[in-house]
Design a protein around this motif. Structure first.
Motif, short mmCIF file in Angstrom:
data_model
loop_
_atom_site.label_atom_id
_atom_site.label_comp_id
_atom_site.label_asym_id
_atom_site.label_seq_id
_atom_site.Cartn_x
_atom_site.Cartn_y
_atom_site.Cartn_z
N LEU A 1 39.13 36.06 50.75
CA LEU A 1 40.53 35.91 51.16
C LEU A 1 41.47 35.95 49.97
CD1 LEU A 1 40.91 33.19 53.93
CD2 LEU A 1 41.89 35.49 53.88
N GLY A 2 41.08 35.27 48.91
CA GLY A 2 41.89 35.29 47.68
C GLY A 2 42.03 36.71 47.17
N MET A 3 40.93 37.44 47.22
CA MET A 3 40.95 38.83 46.80
C MET A 3 41.89 39.63 47.70
SD MET A 3 39.24 39.86 44.23
CE MET A 3 37.91 39.48 43.11
N ALA A 4 41.87 39.33 49.00
CA ALA A 4 42.73 40.05 49.93
C ALA A 4 44.20 39.84 49.57
CB ALA A 4 42.44 39.60 51.36
N TYR A 5 44.58 38.59 49.25
CA TYR A 5 45.97 38.35 48.85
C TYR A 5 46.32 39.12 47.59
CZ TYR A 5 46.77 34.61 52.26
OH TYR A 5 46.96 33.90 53.43
N GLU A 6 45.39 39.12 46.65
CA GLU A 6 45.64 39.79 45.37
C GLU A 6 45.77 41.30 45.59
OE1 GLU A 6 46.25 38.25 42.68
OE2 GLU A 6 45.66 39.42 40.92
N ILE A 7 44.87 41.83 46.41
CA ILE A 7 44.91 43.26 46.66
C ILE A 7 46.15 43.62 47.50
CG2 ILE A 7 43.71 45.12 47.95
CD1 ILE A 7 41.09 43.70 46.83
N GLY A 8 46.57 42.70 48.37
CA GLY A 8 47.79 42.89 49.13
C GLY A 8 48.99 43.10 48.22
N THR B 1 50.11 45.55 51.79
CA THR B 1 49.71 45.29 53.18
C THR B 1 49.48 43.80 53.42
OG1 THR B 1 47.54 46.03 52.45
CG2 THR B 1 48.76 47.52 53.87
N LYS B 2 49.56 43.41 54.69
CA LYS B 2 49.48 42.00 55.06
C LYS B 2 48.04 41.53 55.19
CE LYS B 2 53.45 39.79 56.03
NZ LYS B 2 53.66 39.57 54.60
#
Lengths: 349, 795
Positions: free
Chosen positions: B178-185, B190-191
């Motif tokens: 999830l942390g990676m997802a925020y960073e990649i966002g 993208t959301k």
């Protein structure tokens, strides 16, 4: 009289031809011009002649004497030259034989790199300062915003001596010392070269002992652009004038923001090759803007002062610059290795 | 952190980015990647059905199989695996497939046609450490319901790529997908979609299952829930594959879910078997020497700094590090108590460093967002209900002392631009915060930023400035040089002095070497009369590198030995280095310069030129150095108190103004078989010698008068003493005394030696007359004869 003159002249010509050495020529000189020589002969019995005849004989013999002298002088200089040449030829040596080696020493390649960097930074107004290798935890870590039990300490496994003393893991420790020592809290620029230690097993790319050069500039209005410009100077000095510098965000507790600094590949110029693993960039050092906690902790008001800091790995620079593959070579001190670096830098500078 | 792309794709759309593009983009915002690896690099793998199997007519172990590789399409494959059987669903690599070991082609095996290969997971390139597969196990057998003809990798969830990131120590939040997802966002714009946590049904009340008592301030947050009626079994394929791609081995559905949620949220969970845990959880600091057997079967001895989870009988878990064997989830477990908690990161770090580092401890050390502590425990319940047949007990036992204060930081555009030296706009700043999902309010020229709780690394405005530089990029950062007072740079005095000494020694033919500071016990306090209280490393890597050296010569002898072993026989080396030792218990630093010489100084064999290094060579080098440093007439060599590692009769003590600054001489033959000439000087003392500036010395216009004489002396008369006597006798008119001959031999007696001196007289103001010279010369003869009982030989 004329006959006699001609006879002497023709005899002289013949004799002259047979002269081979300066000694022969001396004999000839005696034969013609000596006290009992042929020309003297000519003027014998002059008393018997009239004044006019005497004058005539005198003139002729004088002319003849000058004529012969001139020829002999000419021959003499060519003979002398020939004889000198013959003498020199007999002294011929084989210049291809091995020379007598004059032994001259040299500094260690790591010193060579430090010298070059120091020269550059001194020319830009930096002071070169040093600090102790046995350092206290407070200067090596704590005042650099690395409190005890901070996970970032993992990257620097340390040789502790006591709970409070260790072999310094980074020349950054000198940052703290220099800032504390600066009583008037005036702007300054320093580089600090020296040995550092981390608890790594030695292999081709790790050494428990290595060298760093820390750079620190503290002043009013110091910016990240200033760091970039400074490191560009460094990269061009060390790796050639076409080098470019790129900043990649990273993390060091004592700088904020922090950057890893890449230099455009010195081998391929940025196109991508095996040295830069196809990226065109090579990581050379870590840097950043001095963390306000570090400034404030050392008595520099972070509302007034900013600063940048960088840490250059000397072995890394040497390995990249010269293509050295094994870091242990620096500490083995094979003379053949050391001698290879005992010369001026070439290449484009 | 090994990031599985399939895992990531559950929370954020990154379909516009190739693996490489994503890895590079992350690197450029400060998350350096190390490797990109496919879980399986195989191609053209389909699910097949073994319709028929016969023994190969010409082999005792091969089988001829008829395999349905697409609905209705059957092909013949020869297979050597012992476990292949009729009715199995298997992985088939079709002709043209590329496996890690090569390409699959149509072939004829011992006369039988074969159109592909039935594979094991290892053959697909999956690391056996995750699958536990061995060679003997043969091919991998799929579930019965695997659809014939479907892409085999996709079916297993192996169509995945792992990007391995080397994360910086401040970004604990990125130790989660999830942390990676925020960073990649923040890269893709993208959301992020949050995982599902809502369970279908809840029963009973948690209070009847477990209570929580926290007895330490090292645990600010502790949550517990219970799930019952669990059926332990294998995890679904996708779950196994996700774990595998994240570097975790699948154990069973329940344990896998605990790991999965940790990977997802970065919140380590612990599952206790309710049977062995009992109904009471106590969180406390361990007692001194309290023992626990951890999951790996090791007994660990604890100290008060460690935190444990205990029941009334004793510890059941080493908090934040590893569970206890006594409360482990087992094959027949049906009820678990889930722990989701936060422990003090310093304590966990100390415990982990002392006992064991684990995936859990590395996350606790770097800090946990308490909001995720809550989310993770619900997520675990959801997954246990869905994939392990569990029934979730209603309610949550919680102990929560967290101060949920918002993290608000104010910043202006000028703050940003004046630190970076770049011209960002207000829009750039807003764009960064939007991409990072940071709430921001603009008030006049101020941005008021509310930093989300998962960004535990952001505290001050410089942290926000870093974010802006990171996300917006600093490609356009101009290059400038600092504008500071224009003062010249200087070397520190002593550093510069050291450089001068080094440069002189190199010009005298010596090579500088660099040796290790850390050394062994036998190398300490050698070549010295002043043994030091040496410094010991508390946690050395080896006995050879346990102490800080007290002198440099033992290191140099090692360098000599290394070189002579490689036929580098002519050696002239030195090292300039600091040493460290204790003086009255205080760490003290001293600079030394030492050298070793051996072999020939100058040689040219065919030319019969050869100067072999001996005592007088090394003495000459030191004299040259001393003259260079301005110590003329102030240094002196004598033979008083030589350290025992030097040859007792071919070595000297060196003094400057009567202060001992070092030693020079032959290394004692018991230390080196080679004749080594060594010196060690105290560089600090040399540095502290006060030297006057250079003054011009008038060159005399008047002729010199040279006289010489030779004397026979007793063998132990010292030549420098004789020179002193001569100088004293002749006074200032004597310009210099030189020794030009030396003889020992039978015809003067074995206890005698003959030395010949050349005296040069000179007065810079006038021409000397013979008589006054002769008078002084004779005075010198008388003095030498009487002082040394010497016999005049020649004059």
């Amino acid at each position: 009289m004329k006959e006699k003159q001609e006879k002497i002249r023709s005899e002289f010509s013949k004799d002259l031809e047979s002269v081979k050495t300066t000694a022969d020529l001396n004999d000839l000189r005696i034969k013609y011009l000596g006290k009992k020589g042929l020309i003297t002969e000519l003027t014998k019995n002059m008393q018997e002649l009239s004044i006019d005849e005497r004058k005539e004989v005198g003139r002729i013999s004088n002319d003849l004497k000058n004529e012969l002298t001139e020829e002999m002088t000419k021959l003499e200089s060519s003979l002398k030259e020939k004889e000198l040449n013959a003498k020199l030829a007999s002294e011929k040596i084989d210049i291809s034989m091995p020379s007598t080696k004059v032994s001259v020493g040299g500094v260690h390649p790591l010193t060579k790199i430090c010298d070059e960097l120091e020269e550059l930074f001194i020319s830009m107004g930096y002071d070169v300062v040093s600090g102790p290798e046995v350092e206290i935890d407070k200067y090596n870590f704590e005042m650099l915003n690395l409190p005890k039990d901070h996970p970032a300490r993992d990257a620097q496994d340390s040789f502790y001596i006591t709970d409070e003393e260790l072999l310094r893991t980074q020349t950054s420790a000198v940052q703290v010392r220099s800032m504390l020592k600066n009583q008037e809290k005036k702007p300054f620029k320093i580089v600090c070269p020296g040995k550092t230690y981390r608890r790594d097993a030695d292999d081709a790319t790790h050494s428990h002992q290595f060298m760093q050069m820390e750079g620190l500039v503290v002043g009013e209005n110091i910016t990240l652009s200033d760091l970039k410009g400074t490191l560009e100077e460094m990269a061009r000095k060390m790796f050639g004038r076409d080098r470019e510098v790129r900043f990649r965000p990273s993390f060091f507790p004592f700088t904020e923001p922090s950057y890893e600094v890449d230099v455009s590949c010195m081998k391929c110029g940025g196109k991508g090759c095996n040295i830069c693993k196809g990226t065109g960039w090579i990581e050379v050092l870590g840097s950043g803007m001095v963390h306000p906690n570090v400034l404030n902790g050392c008595g520099f008001d972070s509302n007034k002062f900013t600063g940048f800091a960088f840490g250059i790995g000397i072995e890394r620079i040497a390995m990249l610059k010269y293509g050295i593959n094994d870091i242990r070579d620096f500490y083995t001190n094979d003379l053949r290795f050391l001698k290879n670096y005992n010369r001026i830098e070439g290449g484009d500078k | 952190m090994k990031l599985s792309r399939n895992f990531l794709n559950d929370y954020i759309d990154t379909s516009n980015y190739s693996d490489y593009e994503l890895a590079e983009a992350m690197t450029m915002i400060g998350n350096e990647y190390e490797t990109i690896e496919k879980l399986s690099s195989a191609t053209k793998i389909v699910v097949g059905y073994v319709e028929e199997i016969k023994d190969h007519p010409d082999s005792d172990h091969l089988h001829v199989c008829q395999v349905e590789i697409a609905p209705g399409e059957v092909t013949q494959i020869v297979c050597g695996a012992p476990n292949v059987d009729k009715g199995q669903k298997v992985l088939v690599s079709l002709p043209g497939a590329v496996l890690p070991d090569g390409e699959i082609k149509k072939s004829v095996i011992r006369g039988v046609e074969s159109n592909g290969m039935i594979c094991s997971l290892t053959e697909l390139g999956v690391d056996p450490k995750y699958t536990g597969e061995t060679r003997e196990m043969g091919i991998y057998v799929l579930d019965k319901d695997a659809p014939i003809g479907e892409d085999g990798l996709k079916y297993l969830g192996y169509d995945d790529t792992t990007i391995d990131f080397e994360l910086t120590a401040n970004r604990g939040d990125l130790l989660s997908v999830l942390g990676m997802a925020y960073e990649i966002g923040a890269i893709t714009g993208t959301k992020v979609k949050l995982p599902e946590t809502k369970v279908k049904e809840e029963v009973d009340d948690i209070k009847d299952y477990v209570s929580v008592n926290v007895e330490t301030d090292k645990c600010p947050l502790y949550l517990a829930r219970c799930v019952k009626n669990l059926k332990i079994g294998e995890s679904p394929n996708w779950l196994k594959a996700r774990l595998m791609a994240s570097g975790v081995r699948s154990i069973n559905n329940v344990v896998d879910i605990s790991n999965y949620v940790m990977l997802e949220y970065g919140q380590p969970l612990h599952f206790f078997d309710h049977r062995t845990l009992g109904n009471k959880i106590i969180v406390r600091q361990a007692e001194k020497d309290e023992k626990i057997v951890t999951l790996d079967g090791q007994e660990r001895t604890l100290s008060e700094q460690d935190i444990v989870i205990a029941n009334e009988e004793g510890p059941v878990c080493l908090a934040g590090v590893m569970g206890g064997l006594n409360s482990e989830v087992e094959e027949d477990t049906t009820e678990v108590i889930i722990e989701s908690a936060i422990f003090n990161s310093s304590n966990i770090r100390r415990t982990a460093n002392k006992i064991l580092r684990s995936e859990a401890s590395s996350r606790f050390e770097k800090g946990i967002d308490p909001k995720r502590t809550y989310m993770a425990i619900d997520r675990a319940c959801y997954l246990l209900e869905k994939y392990a047949g569990g029934t979730v007990v209603k309610g949550l036992q919680k102990y929560d002392t967290i101060d949920y204060k918002e993290n608000i930081i104010e910043i202006t555009l000028d703050d940003v631009n004046s630190l970076l030296g770049i011209k960002f706009t207000n829009d750039d700043v807003l764009d960064t915060f939007k991409k990072l999902s940071f709430d921001v309010k603009v008030e006049k020229d101020k941005f008021i930023v509310n930093v989300p709780s998962h960004r535990l690394d952001i505290h001050i405005k410089e942290d926000l400035i870093e974010e802006i530089g990171r996300i917006e990029g600093i490609d356009k950062l101009p290059s400038t040089l600092p504008v500071t007072a224009n003062t010249p740079g200087h070397y520190e005095d002593k550093y510069y002095f050291n450089k001068l000494v080094r440069d002189r020694l190199t010009s005298l033919g010596l090579y500088q070497v660099k040796c290790y500071t850390l050394t062994d016990i036998n190398s300490l306090n050698r070549f010295t009369n002043d043994p030091k209280d040496y410094i010991t490393i508390a946690s050395p890597m080896s006995e050879d590198r346990k102490y800080l050296r007290t002198g440099l010569l033992p290191s140099l002898i090692n360098v000599v030995n290394y070189n002579t072993a490689r036929k580098n026989n002519d050696i002239m080396i030195f090292e300039d280095s600091d040493i460290y030792y204790l003086e009255n218990g205080v760490t003290t630093q001293k600079s030394l310069v030492s050298g070793i010489l051996c072999g020939t100084l100058i040689s040219n064999d065919w030319h019969k030129d050869k100067i072999v290094i001996d005592f007088y060579t090394i003495k000459g080098i030191l004299e040259n150095l001393f003259e260079y440093l301005g110590f003329t007439n102030r240094y002196h060599f004598d033979t008083v108190d030589l350290p025992k590692d030097f040859h007792p009769y071919q070595s000297a003590r060196i003094t400057i103004d009567r202060d001992v600054v070092g030693y020079v001489g032959v290394v004692h033959p018991s230390i080196s078989k080679n004749r080594l000439y060594a010196f060690e000087l105290d560089l600090d003392k040399l540095f502290n010698v006060k030297v006057r500036g250079i003054k011009n010395k008038e060159i005399s216009k008047y002729p010199t008068v040279v006289k010489d004489f030779a004397f026979i002396f007793d063998r132990d008369v010292v030549s420098s003493d004789v020179c002193e006597v001569i100088k004293k006798a002749c006074g200032h008119i004597l310009d210099k005394v030189e020794i030009f001959d030396y003889y020992v031999g039978e015809n003067i007696g074995s206890d005698k030696k003959s030395i010949a001196f050349k005296l040069t007289f000179m007065d810079p103001t006038r021409t000397l007359n013979d008589e006054e010279v002769m008078q002084l010369f004779n005075k010198a003869i008388d003095s030498v004869s009487s002082k040394f009982n010497a016999i005049l030989r020649d004059k």
